[in-house]
Design a protein around this motif. Structure first.
Motif, PDB file in Angstrom:
ATOM      1  N   ASP A  88       0.795  -1.597   0.341  1.00  0.00           N
ATOM      2  CA  ASP A  88      -0.362  -0.314  -0.599  1.00  0.00           C
ATOM      3  C   ASP A  88       0.721   1.223   0.203  1.00  0.00           C
ATOM      4  O   ASP A  88       0.069   2.569  -0.672  1.00  0.00           O
ATOM      5  N   HIS A  89       2.049   1.128   0.958  1.00  0.00           N
ATOM      6  CA  HIS A  89       2.596   2.091   0.855  1.00  0.00           C
ATOM      7  C   HIS A  89       3.699   3.093  -0.723  1.00  0.00           C
ATOM      8  O   HIS A  89       3.631   4.082  -0.980  1.00  0.00           O
ATOM      9  N   PHE A  90       3.444   1.917  -1.191  1.00  0.00           N
ATOM     10  CA  PHE A  90       4.570   1.773  -2.273  1.00  0.00           C
ATOM     11  C   PHE A  90       3.593   1.471  -3.766  1.00  0.00           C
ATOM     12  O   PHE A  90       4.134   3.187  -4.545  1.00  0.00           O
ATOM     13  N   TYR A  91       2.336   2.337  -3.716  1.00  0.00           N
ATOM     14  CA  TYR A  91       1.299   2.422  -4.604  1.00  0.00           C
ATOM     15  C   TYR A  91       1.723   3.988  -3.990  1.00  0.00           C
ATOM     16  O   TYR A  91       1.263   4.931  -4.700  1.00  0.00           O
ATOM     17  N   ASP A  92       1.023   4.949  -2.832  1.00  0.00           N
ATOM     18  CA  ASP A  92       0.898   5.820  -2.453  1.00  0.00           C
ATOM     19  C   ASP A  92       1.662   6.334  -2.576  1.00  0.00           C
ATOM     20  O   ASP A  92       1.793   8.231  -2.646  1.00  0.00           O
ATOM     21  N   GLU A  93       2.974   6.016  -2.526  1.00  0.00           N
ATOM     22  CA  GLU A  93       4.249   6.830  -2.235  1.00  0.00           C
ATOM     23  C   GLU A  93       4.987   7.340  -3.306  1.00  0.00           C
ATOM     24  O   GLU A  93       6.286   7.702  -3.067  1.00  0.00           O
ATOM     25  N   ILE A  94       5.418   5.715  -3.459  1.00  0.00           N
ATOM     26  CA  ILE A  94       6.336   5.468  -4.358  1.00  0.00           C
ATOM     27  C   ILE A  94       5.830   5.293  -6.140  1.00  0.00           C
ATOM     28  O   ILE A  94       6.747   6.202  -6.920  1.00  0.00           O
ATOM     29  N   PHE A  95       4.981   4.945  -5.792  1.00  0.00           N
ATOM     30  CA  PHE A  95       4.704   4.317  -7.828  1.00  0.00           C
ATOM     31  C   PHE A  95       4.029   5.469  -8.611  1.00  0.00           C
ATOM     32  O   PHE A  95       4.632   5.926  -9.268  1.00  0.00           O
ATOM     33  N   PRO A  96       4.196   6.742  -7.169  1.00  0.00           N
ATOM     34  CA  PRO A  96       3.685   8.072  -8.476  1.00  0.00           C
ATOM     35  C   PRO A  96       4.702   8.384  -9.177  1.00  0.00           C
ATOM     36  O   PRO A  96       4.774   9.867  -9.799  1.00  0.00           O
ATOM     37  N   SER A  97       6.089   8.543  -8.119  1.00  0.00           N
ATOM     38  CA  SER A  97       7.366   8.857  -8.971  1.00  0.00           C
ATOM     39  C   SER A  97       7.952   8.156 -10.631  1.00  0.00           C
ATOM     40  O   SER A  97       9.015   9.103 -10.557  1.00  0.00           O
ATOM     41  N   LEU A  98       7.009   7.729 -11.080  1.00  0.00           N
ATOM     42  CA  LEU A  98       7.630   7.060 -11.196  1.00  0.00           C
ATOM     43  C   LEU A  98       7.103   7.778 -13.580  1.00  0.00           C
ATOM     44  O   LEU A  98       6.766   7.229 -14.521  1.00  0.00           O
ATOM     45  N   GLY A  99       6.298   9.354 -12.791  1.00  0.00           N
ATOM     46  CA  GLY A  99       5.376   9.572 -13.648  1.00  0.00           C
ATOM     47  C   GLY A  99       6.618   9.821 -14.876  1.00  0.00           C
ATOM     48  O   GLY A  99       6.035  10.722 -16.130  1.00  0.00           O
ATOM     49  N   TYR A 100       7.444  10.005 -14.737  1.00  0.00           N
ATOM     50  CA  TYR A 100       8.351  10.790 -14.792  1.00  0.00           C
ATOM     51  C   TYR A 100       9.054  10.387 -16.775  1.00  0.00           C
ATOM     52  O   TYR A 100       9.504  10.627 -18.020  1.00  0.00           O
ATOM     53  N   VAL A 101       8.983   8.782 -16.819  1.00  0.00           N
ATOM     54  CA  VAL A 101       9.045   7.627 -18.030  1.00  0.00           C
ATOM     55  C   VAL A 101       7.375   7.942 -18.917  1.00  0.00           C
ATOM     56  O   VAL A 101       7.784   7.140 -20.238  1.00  0.00           O
ATOM     57  N   ALA A 102       6.617   8.426 -18.776  1.00  0.00           N
ATOM     58  CA  ALA A 102       5.235   8.578 -19.605  1.00  0.00           C
ATOM     59  C   ALA A 102       5.478  10.149 -19.748  1.00  0.00           C
ATOM     60  O   ALA A 102       6.585  10.802 -19.223  1.00  0.00           O
ATOM     61  N   ALA A 103       4.784  10.787 -20.404  1.00  0.00           N
ATOM     62  CA  ALA A 103       4.238  12.184 -21.082  1.00  0.00           C
ATOM     63  C   ALA A 103       2.632  11.709 -21.861  1.00  0.00           C
ATOM     64  O   ALA A 103       2.175  11.121 -21.840  1.00  0.00           O
ATOM     65  N   GLN A 104       2.058  13.444 -21.558  1.00  0.00           N
ATOM     66  CA  GLN A 104       1.034  13.419 -21.810  1.00  0.00           C
ATOM     67  C   GLN A 104       0.427  13.624 -23.368  1.00  0.00           C
ATOM     68  O   GLN A 104       1.483  13.390 -23.968  1.00  0.00           O
ATOM     69  N   ARG A 105      -0.666  13.660 -23.405  1.00  0.00           N
ATOM     70  CA  ARG A 105      -0.812  13.774 -25.083  1.00  0.00           C
ATOM     71  C   ARG A 105      -2.100  14.659 -25.145  1.00  0.00           C
ATOM     72  O   ARG A 105      -3.516  14.217 -24.898  1.00  0.00           O
ATOM     73  N   PRO A 106      -1.365  15.928 -25.647  1.00  0.00           N
ATOM     74  CA  PRO A 106      -2.730  16.910 -25.564  1.00  0.00           C
ATOM     75  C   PRO A 106      -3.583  16.596 -26.325  1.00  0.00           C
ATOM     76  O   PRO A 106      -4.888  16.891 -26.157  1.00  0.00           O
ATOM     77  N   GLU A 107      -3.626  16.028 -27.867  1.00  0.00           N
ATOM     78  CA  GLU A 107      -4.839  15.622 -28.012  1.00  0.00           C
ATOM     79  C   GLU A 107      -5.327  14.959 -27.245  1.00  0.00           C
ATOM     80  O   GLU A 107      -7.139  14.653 -28.200  1.00  0.00           O
ATOM     81  N   ALA A 108      -5.363  14.065 -26.315  1.00  0.00           N
ATOM     82  CA  ALA A 108      -6.100  13.307 -25.547  1.00  0.00           C
ATOM     83  C   ALA A 108      -7.092  13.915 -24.998  1.00  0.00           C
ATOM     84  O   ALA A 108      -8.066  13.430 -24.191  1.00  0.00           O
ATOM     85  N   ILE A 109      -6.158  14.635 -24.398  1.00  0.00           N
ATOM     86  CA  ILE A 109      -7.134  15.979 -22.835  1.00  0.00           C
ATOM     87  C   ILE A 109      -8.132  16.635 -23.649  1.00  0.00           C
ATOM     88  O   ILE A 109      -8.857  16.714 -22.885  1.00  0.00           O
ATOM     89  N   ARG A 110      -7.588  17.166 -24.849  1.00  0.00           N
ATOM     90  CA  ARG A 110      -8.646  17.768 -25.696  1.00  0.00           C
ATOM     91  C   ARG A 110      -9.867  17.187 -26.311  1.00  0.00           C
ATOM     92  O   ARG A 110     -10.880  17.496 -26.023  1.00  0.00           O
ATOM     93  N   PHE A 111      -9.589  15.693 -26.403  1.00  0.00           N
ATOM     94  CA  PHE A 111     -10.524  14.712 -26.476  1.00  0.00           C
ATOM     95  C   PHE A 111     -12.118  14.641 -25.311  1.00  0.00           C
ATOM     96  O   PHE A 111     -12.862  14.770 -25.602  1.00  0.00           O
ATOM     97  N   VAL A 112     -11.116  14.649 -24.417  1.00  0.00           N
ATOM     98  CA  VAL A 112     -11.362  14.546 -23.497  1.00  0.00           C
ATOM     99  C   VAL A 112     -12.135  15.528 -22.446  1.00  0.00           C
ATOM    100  O   VAL A 112     -14.206  14.860 -22.248  1.00  0.00           O
ATOM    101  N   LYS A 113     -12.184  16.394 -22.555  1.00  0.00           N
ATOM    102  CA  LYS A 113     -13.577  17.360 -22.517  1.00  0.00           C
ATOM    103  C   LYS A 113     -14.155  17.663 -23.272  1.00  0.00           C
ATOM    104  O   LYS A 113     -15.097  17.848 -22.778  1.00  0.00           O
ATOM    105  N   TRP A 114     -13.812  17.822 -24.438  1.00  0.00           N
ATOM    106  CA  TRP A 114     -14.916  18.039 -26.150  1.00  0.00           C
ATOM    107  C   TRP A 114     -15.708  16.871 -25.273  1.00  0.00           C
ATOM    108  O   TRP A 114     -17.084  17.141 -25.036  1.00  0.00           O
ATOM    109  N   ALA A 115     -15.106  15.184 -25.075  1.00  0.00           N
ATOM    110  CA  ALA A 115     -16.122  14.206 -24.535  1.00  0.00           C
ATOM    111  C   ALA A 115     -17.811  14.960 -23.448  1.00  0.00           C
ATOM    112  O   ALA A 115     -18.598  14.399 -23.418  1.00  0.00           O
ATOM    113  N   PHE A 116     -17.093  15.387 -22.704  1.00  0.00           N
ATOM    114  CA  PHE A 116     -17.313  15.645 -21.029  1.00  0.00           C
ATOM    115  C   PHE A 116     -18.673  16.841 -21.283  1.00  0.00           C
ATOM    116  O   PHE A 116     -19.420  16.954 -21.379  1.00  0.00           O
ATOM    117  N   GLU A 117     -18.223  17.722 -22.208  1.00  0.00           N
ATOM    118  CA  GLU A 117     -18.952  18.820 -22.290  1.00  0.00           C
ATOM    119  C   GLU A 117     -19.946  18.874 -23.486  1.00  0.00           C
ATOM    120  O   GLU A 117     -20.830  19.341 -23.570  1.00  0.00           O
TER     121      GLU A 117
END
Length: 202
Positions: A88-117
């Motif tokens: 539990d501690h690993f997923y709460d405190e350590i796992f979040p630090s692995l985000g440096y290997v991933a990247a956002q997709r701006p087009e995906a964010i725009r699509f999701v916002k459009w879908a909710f709207e």
């Protein structure tokens, strides 16, 4: 009028996951977090056995978490309760630090916002290898935190995860059918989009 539910994959659809970098980083971080109790050379084989058991599961009466745990901990030779707090501690405190290997997709964010709207219902249909905590962290990496983007209407219903799912992917259509049914959307009009295919009506 019946709403349309959009089921979206996470890896390489909403999030550039970079699996070649993420998977080794994840294994190393988990092994390091449990090193006092689990020899590192046992970690990867145990994870492999547990994951394969989830993928092969055909029992709708067992959650993927139950299936995984029933194989993972015996492989380690350790009682589940002895490691629960550290995991539990690993997923709460350590796992979040692995985000440096991933990247956002701006087009995906725009699509999701459009879908909710436009009043679509959205759910996540991704490989259910991780507990819900990890999925939420990965949504934050994607720039789509569950607190701001209510996928499937409730945070606890992002889609199938290791905590609550009972069938691993077994093909895009099968997984999306399980996710939709799990969201109480039997007979719903469902569109799926991911890195390996699209869905249709169920």
């Amino acid at each position: 009028m019946q709403k349309t539910t959009l089921l979206l994959d996470l890896d390489d659809t909403l999030l550039n996951t970079n699996l070649e970098a993420f998977v080794p980083a994840y294994f190393q971080a988990l092994a390091s977090a449990l090193v006092e109790d689990v020899p590192p050379e046992k970690m990867l084989p145990a994870l492999t056995v547990g994951t394969k058991a989830m993928m092969d599961n055909q029992d709708p009466g067992r959650t993927l978490r139950e299936v995984f745990n029933s194989h993972f901990f015996p492989q380690l030779g350790i009682n589940q309760e002895a490691l629960t707090g550290k995991i539990d501690h690993f997923y709460d405190e350590i796992f979040p630090s692995l985000g440096y290997v991933a990247a956002q997709r701006p087009e995906a964010i725009r699509f999701v916002k459009w879908a909710f709207e436009n009043d679509f219902l959205l759910g996540i249909a991704t490989n259910p290898y991780f507990p819900i905590k990890a999925v939420k962290h990965r949504m934050i990496w994607a720039g789509l935190p569950a607190e701001e983007y209510p996928f499937a209407g409730r945070q606890e219903q992002l889609g199938q995860t290791r905590d609550r799912g009972n069938a691993a992917r077994g093909g895009v259509r099968k997984c999306r059918r399980h996710v939709g049914d799990g969201l109480g959307r039997r007979g719903y009009r469902r569109l799926g989009e991911g890195d390996r295919g699209a869905g249709g009506k169920s």
